[in-house]
Design a protein around this motif. Structure first.
Motif, short mmCIF file in Angstrom:
data_model
loop_
_atom_site.label_atom_id
_atom_site.label_comp_id
_atom_site.label_asym_id
_atom_site.label_seq_id
_atom_site.Cartn_x
_atom_site.Cartn_y
_atom_site.Cartn_z
N GLU A 91 19.64 -38.80 -28.85
CA GLU A 91 21.01 -39.42 -28.81
C GLU A 91 21.66 -38.66 -29.88
O GLU A 91 22.94 -38.37 -29.71
CB GLU A 91 20.86 -40.80 -28.63
CG GLU A 91 20.43 -41.42 -26.95
CD GLU A 91 20.11 -42.91 -27.05
OE1 GLU A 91 20.29 -43.50 -28.41
OE2 GLU A 91 19.93 -43.41 -26.05
N LYS A 92 21.22 -38.62 -30.99
CA LYS A 92 21.89 -38.19 -32.27
C LYS A 92 22.29 -36.65 -32.28
O LYS A 92 23.39 -36.13 -32.74
CB LYS A 92 21.08 -38.47 -33.44
CG LYS A 92 21.03 -40.10 -33.45
CD LYS A 92 20.37 -40.29 -34.93
CE LYS A 92 20.12 -42.04 -35.19
NZ LYS A 92 19.10 -42.26 -36.38
N GLU A 133 14.51 -38.28 -40.96
CA GLU A 133 14.45 -39.63 -41.03
C GLU A 133 12.91 -40.06 -41.41
O GLU A 133 12.79 -41.12 -41.30
CB GLU A 133 14.76 -40.40 -39.65
CG GLU A 133 16.29 -40.11 -39.31
CD GLU A 133 16.57 -40.68 -37.87
OE1 GLU A 133 15.87 -41.23 -37.27
OE2 GLU A 133 17.91 -40.29 -37.45
N CYS A 171 10.33 -39.98 -39.59
CA CYS A 171 9.60 -40.56 -38.42
C CYS A 171 8.36 -39.55 -38.08
O CYS A 171 8.42 -38.39 -37.91
CB CYS A 171 10.34 -40.90 -37.23
SG CYS A 171 11.72 -41.90 -37.58
N ASP A 211 11.95 -40.10 -30.91
CA ASP A 211 12.18 -41.24 -29.72
C ASP A 211 13.70 -40.69 -29.17
O ASP A 211 14.15 -39.85 -29.71
CB ASP A 211 12.30 -42.63 -30.79
CG ASP A 211 12.15 -43.75 -29.74
OD1 ASP A 211 11.79 -43.67 -28.56
OD2 ASP A 211 12.66 -44.85 -30.29
N ILE A 212 14.01 -41.72 -28.17
CA ILE A 212 14.92 -41.14 -27.47
C ILE A 212 16.32 -41.21 -28.53
O ILE A 212 17.31 -40.46 -28.28
CB ILE A 212 15.16 -42.07 -26.38
CG1 ILE A 212 16.27 -41.70 -25.22
CG2 ILE A 212 15.46 -43.80 -26.69
CD1 ILE A 212 16.10 -40.22 -24.69
N GLU A 213 16.19 -42.16 -29.63
CA GLU A 213 17.23 -42.36 -30.59
C GLU A 213 17.69 -40.87 -31.13
O GLU A 213 18.86 -40.52 -31.40
CB GLU A 213 17.19 -43.30 -31.42
CG GLU A 213 17.41 -44.62 -31.06
CD GLU A 213 15.96 -45.20 -30.11
OE1 GLU A 213 15.16 -44.77 -30.35
OE2 GLU A 213 16.25 -45.90 -29.41
N HIS A 214 16.42 -40.08 -31.40
CA HIS A 214 16.80 -38.85 -31.90
C HIS A 214 17.43 -37.84 -30.91
O HIS A 214 18.49 -36.93 -31.70
CB HIS A 214 15.40 -38.37 -32.31
CG HIS A 214 14.50 -39.15 -33.50
ND1 HIS A 214 13.55 -39.51 -32.97
CD2 HIS A 214 14.98 -39.45 -34.62
CE1 HIS A 214 13.24 -40.46 -34.08
NE2 HIS A 214 13.96 -40.30 -35.16
N GLN A 246 15.42 -34.06 -36.36
CA GLN A 246 16.15 -35.21 -36.62
C GLN A 246 15.22 -36.14 -37.16
O GLN A 246 15.42 -36.99 -38.17
CB GLN A 246 17.01 -35.54 -35.49
CG GLN A 246 17.84 -36.97 -35.91
CD GLN A 246 18.77 -36.92 -36.95
OE1 GLN A 246 19.41 -35.84 -36.78
NE2 GLN A 246 19.02 -38.02 -37.36
#
Length: 77
Positions: A67-68, A56, A58, A62-65, A52
């Motif tokens: 979460e996705k 993107e 990156c 990060d935690i957002e990855h 992920q």
């Protein structure tokens, strides 16, 4: 005695722990199996989060990855 309308999270955790300890015995094979399943779950979550983040563009995960990817990961397991 605990009143149902006066329970807090701490009381529920203690009650659940006591229930598990007093009514269940877990074999060593089951513990090994659950540990292996958790290891595979974490490895797969990491792989998907890396993928992920790469999609993107990156450099860091990060935690957002996480979460996705989490909803599909939970459905797959």
């Amino acid at each position: 005695m605990l009143q149902p309308n006066k329970l807090n999270a701490h009381d529920v955790i203690i009650t659940t722990s006591q229930l598990i300890i007093t009514n269940f015995q877990v074999s060593s094979d089951a513990v090994i199996l659950v540990a292996e399943l958790l290891k595979v779950f974490v490895e797969e979550a990491t792989r998907r989060a890396v993928k992920q983040a790469d999609s993107e563009d990156c450099d860091t995960i990060d935690i957002e990855h996480f979460e996705k990817i989490l909803p599909q990961l939970l459905l797959d397991f």
